[in-house]
Design a protein around this motif. Structure first.
Motif, PDB file in Angstrom:
ATOM      1  N   ALA A 265       0.826  -1.204   0.000  1.00  0.00           N
ATOM      2  CA  ALA A 265       0.000   0.000   0.000  1.00  0.00           C
ATOM      3  C   ALA A 265       0.861   1.255   0.000  1.00  0.00           C
ATOM      4  CB  ALA A 265      -0.929  -0.003   1.211  1.00  0.00           C
ATOM      5  N   VAL A 266       1.938   1.237   0.771  1.00  0.00           N
ATOM      6  CA  VAL A 266       2.805   2.415   0.886  1.00  0.00           C
ATOM      7  C   VAL A 266       3.497   2.728  -0.438  1.00  0.00           C
ATOM      8  CG1 VAL A 266       4.932   3.248   1.989  1.00  0.00           C
ATOM      9  CG2 VAL A 266       3.137   2.184   3.367  1.00  0.00           C
ATOM     10  N   TRP A 267       3.703   1.726  -1.276  1.00  0.00           N
ATOM     11  CA  TRP A 267       4.343   1.946  -2.571  1.00  0.00           C
ATOM     12  C   TRP A 267       3.458   2.712  -3.552  1.00  0.00           C
ATOM     13  CZ3 TRP A 267       6.267  -3.759  -2.570  1.00  0.00           C
ATOM     14  CH2 TRP A 267       7.541  -3.815  -1.983  1.00  0.00           C
ATOM     15  N   ALA A 268       2.191   2.870  -3.250  1.00  0.00           N
ATOM     16  CA  ALA A 268       1.265   3.530  -4.175  1.00  0.00           C
ATOM     17  C   ALA A 268       1.542   5.031  -4.243  1.00  0.00           C
ATOM     18  CB  ALA A 268      -0.173   3.282  -3.741  1.00  0.00           C
ATOM     19  N   PRO A 269       1.012   5.706  -5.272  1.00  0.00           N
ATOM     20  CA  PRO A 269       1.213   7.160  -5.383  1.00  0.00           C
ATOM     21  C   PRO A 269       0.573   7.905  -4.223  1.00  0.00           C
ATOM     22  CG  PRO A 269       0.400   6.221  -7.451  1.00  0.00           C
ATOM     23  CD  PRO A 269       0.279   5.151  -6.422  1.00  0.00           C
ATOM     24  N   SER A 270       1.107   9.096  -3.956  1.00  0.00           N
ATOM     25  CA  SER A 270       0.577   9.960  -2.908  1.00  0.00           C
ATOM     26  C   SER A 270       0.566  11.393  -3.418  1.00  0.00           C
ATOM     27  CB  SER A 270       1.442   9.857  -1.647  1.00  0.00           C
ATOM     28  OG  SER A 270       1.065  10.833  -0.689  1.00  0.00           O
ATOM     29  N   GLY A 271      -0.567  12.070  -3.295  1.00  0.00           N
ATOM     30  CA  GLY A 271      -0.691  13.433  -3.787  1.00  0.00           C
ATOM     31  C   GLY A 271       0.374  14.356  -3.204  1.00  0.00           C
ATOM     32  N   SER A 272       1.099  15.067  -4.080  1.00  0.00           N
ATOM     33  CA  SER A 272       2.210  15.947  -3.693  1.00  0.00           C
ATOM     34  C   SER A 272       3.275  15.204  -2.890  1.00  0.00           C
ATOM     35  CB  SER A 272       1.707  17.144  -2.875  1.00  0.00           C
ATOM     36  OG  SER A 272       0.809  17.923  -3.620  1.00  0.00           O
ATOM     37  N   ASN A 273       3.220  13.884  -2.937  1.00  0.00           N
ATOM     38  CA  ASN A 273       4.136  13.021  -2.183  1.00  0.00           C
ATOM     39  C   ASN A 273       4.126  13.348  -0.691  1.00  0.00           C
ATOM     40  OD1 ASN A 273       5.885  10.791  -2.216  1.00  0.00           O
ATOM     41  ND2 ASN A 273       7.706  12.079  -2.200  1.00  0.00           N
ATOM     42  N   LEU A 274       2.951  13.761  -0.178  1.00  0.00           N
ATOM     43  CA  LEU A 274       2.839  14.102   1.242  1.00  0.00           C
ATOM     44  C   LEU A 274       2.910  12.860   2.132  1.00  0.00           C
ATOM     45  CD1 LEU A 274       0.038  16.825   1.127  1.00  0.00           C
ATOM     46  CD2 LEU A 274       2.485  17.165   1.511  1.00  0.00           C
ATOM     47  N   GLN A 275       2.403  11.740   1.643  1.00  0.00           N
ATOM     48  CA  GLN A 275       2.473  10.459   2.362  1.00  0.00           C
ATOM     49  C   GLN A 275       1.903  10.568   3.785  1.00  0.00           C
ATOM     50  OE1 GLN A 275       6.066   8.062   1.717  1.00  0.00           O
ATOM     51  NE2 GLN A 275       6.851   9.719   0.419  1.00  0.00           N
ATOM     52  N   GLN A 276       0.731  11.179   3.888  1.00  0.00           N
ATOM     53  CA  GLN A 276       0.087  11.306   5.201  1.00  0.00           C
ATOM     54  C   GLN A 276      -0.868  10.147   5.490  1.00  0.00           C
ATOM     55  OE1 GLN A 276       0.712  13.677   7.674  1.00  0.00           O
ATOM     56  NE2 GLN A 276       2.469  13.980   6.303  1.00  0.00           N
ATOM     57  N   PHE A 277      -0.676   9.030   4.803  1.00  0.00           N
ATOM     58  CA  PHE A 277      -1.508   7.859   5.050  1.00  0.00           C
ATOM     59  C   PHE A 277      -1.011   7.100   6.284  1.00  0.00           C
ATOM     60  CE2 PHE A 277       1.252   7.213   1.248  1.00  0.00           C
ATOM     61  CZ  PHE A 277       2.307   6.590   1.898  1.00  0.00           C
ATOM     62  N   HIS A 278      -1.945   6.405   6.913  1.00  0.00           N
ATOM     63  CA  HIS A 278      -1.653   5.544   8.067  1.00  0.00           C
ATOM     64  C   HIS A 278      -2.536   4.311   7.935  1.00  0.00           C
ATOM     65  CE1 HIS A 278       0.599   8.698  10.301  1.00  0.00           C
ATOM     66  NE2 HIS A 278      -0.231   9.509   9.646  1.00  0.00           N
ATOM     67  N   TYR A 279      -2.079   3.183   8.471  1.00  0.00           N
ATOM     68  CA  TYR A 279      -2.837   1.935   8.382  1.00  0.00           C
ATOM     69  C   TYR A 279      -2.945   1.316   9.767  1.00  0.00           C
ATOM     70  CZ  TYR A 279      -2.454   2.407   3.360  1.00  0.00           C
ATOM     71  OH  TYR A 279      -2.556   2.884   2.070  1.00  0.00           O
ATOM     72  N   VAL A 280      -4.177   1.243  10.272  1.00  0.00           N
ATOM     73  CA  VAL A 280      -4.416   0.608  11.560  1.00  0.00           C
ATOM     74  C   VAL A 280      -4.643  -0.878  11.315  1.00  0.00           C
ATOM     75  CG1 VAL A 280      -5.870   0.535  13.615  1.00  0.00           C
ATOM     76  CG2 VAL A 280      -5.426   2.728  12.465  1.00  0.00           C
ATOM     77  N   VAL A 281      -3.782  -1.714  11.872  1.00  0.00           N
ATOM     78  CA  VAL A 281      -3.875  -3.164  11.702  1.00  0.00           C
ATOM     79  C   VAL A 281      -4.389  -3.749  13.014  1.00  0.00           C
ATOM     80  CG1 VAL A 281      -2.632  -5.281  11.158  1.00  0.00           C
ATOM     81  CG2 VAL A 281      -1.975  -3.137  10.048  1.00  0.00           C
ATOM     82  N   VAL A 282      -5.524  -4.424  12.949  1.00  0.00           N
ATOM     83  CA  VAL A 282      -6.185  -4.939  14.146  1.00  0.00           C
ATOM     84  C   VAL A 282      -6.191  -6.458  14.117  1.00  0.00           C
ATOM     85  CG1 VAL A 282      -8.269  -4.873  15.560  1.00  0.00           C
ATOM     86  CG2 VAL A 282      -7.696  -2.908  14.100  1.00  0.00           C
ATOM     87  N   THR A 283      -5.571  -7.074  15.119  1.00  0.00           N
ATOM     88  CA  THR A 283      -5.601  -8.537  15.268  1.00  0.00           C
ATOM     89  C   THR A 283      -6.029  -8.945  16.677  1.00  0.00           C
ATOM     90  OG1 THR A 283      -3.231  -8.555  15.814  1.00  0.00           O
ATOM     91  CG2 THR A 283      -3.836  -8.927  13.506  1.00  0.00           C
TER      92      THR A 283
END
Length: 235
Positions: A41-59
């Motif tokens: 997922a992190v390898w995908a494009p990001s607008g203006s390369n801001l990369q402000q995405f986060h992924y909550v992984v719940v187990t």
């Protein structure tokens, strides 16, 4: 070095058999596989390369148990409203099977091995007078007002920085033999979901992706023919 001419058919095969897999085995998913999904997922494009995405992984089983009644309420709301009508592009039998799979996932949600929640914290760019003049010169007064008041641009900026990553994640899951499907029903009760998961108020969530080993089989997806959706040189 991999021959792109040989790799391309493998990618197309992955995409063409990436069904929404809602029937999951309760077996835990190894942590390293979940990290590989997020890496994809992190390898995908990001607008203006801001990369402000986060992924909550719940187990954690206790956390999933707290989310279970929220999931049930959201699914029931969908099935009782938009989910009652068969889409024009789907046969009745296929739609009934899809609904049965949704109900199965609802009723076995507590056994879901893992959930991945893609999030994004939008950073509002700081404008200066020169920047505002440039906007006005390019868009005009009416264009600037639309940009600044309807919120569409910021919303699309966020989604365009999240969903490419979601698609990468789903493709990676299929490639690793994992079952996954993207859902957005949680948005009906997003505030409650964020409270359970401790997600900050200024962070938006965009999907809940249940992940596990498939209890069914992968197979070809059913989609509209390409000839029906292509519009050349205009609508």
């Amino acid at each position: 070095m991999t021959d792109d001419r040989q790799a391309e058919p493998l990618l197309f095969e992955t995409m063409s058999t990436m069904r929404a897999m809602r029937r999951l085995k309760p077996d835990p998913v190894p942590e390293e596989l979940l990290e590989r999904l997020v890496q994809a997922a992190v390898w995908a494009p990001s607008g203006s390369n801001l990369q402000q995405f986060h992924y909550v992984v719940v187990t954690d089983r206790d956390v999933i148990a707290r989310l279970e009644p929220l999931w049930r309420r959201c699914v029931n709301a969908y099935l009782g409203s938009a989910g009652k009508a068969t889409p024009p592009s789907m046969e009745e039998g296929a739609y009934r099977r899809m609904v049965a799979a949704i109900e199965h996932q609802r009723d076995h949600f507590a056994d879901t091995p893992a959930l991945i929640v893609p999030c994004y914290r939008y950073v509002q760019p700081k404008g200066d007078m020169d920047g505002l003049k440039a906007l006005h010169g390019s868009l005009g007064t009416s264009g600037m007002l639309r940009l600044m008041t309807n919120g569409v641009f910021s919303t699309i900026a966020e989604t365009s920085s999240v969903y490419p990553g979601v698609q990468n994640l789903l493709l990676a899951a299929r490639g690793l033999g994992l079952a996954a499907t993207v859902t957005v029903w949680h948005l009906m009760l997003e505030r409650e979901w964020k409270q359970v998961l401790g997600i900050p108020k200024d962070v938006n969530t965009f999907a809940v992706i249940p992940v596990g080993m498939p209890a069914g089989n992968f197979g070809p997806v059913r989609r509209r023919p390409v000839q029906e959706v292509i519009h050349r040189d205009g609508w």
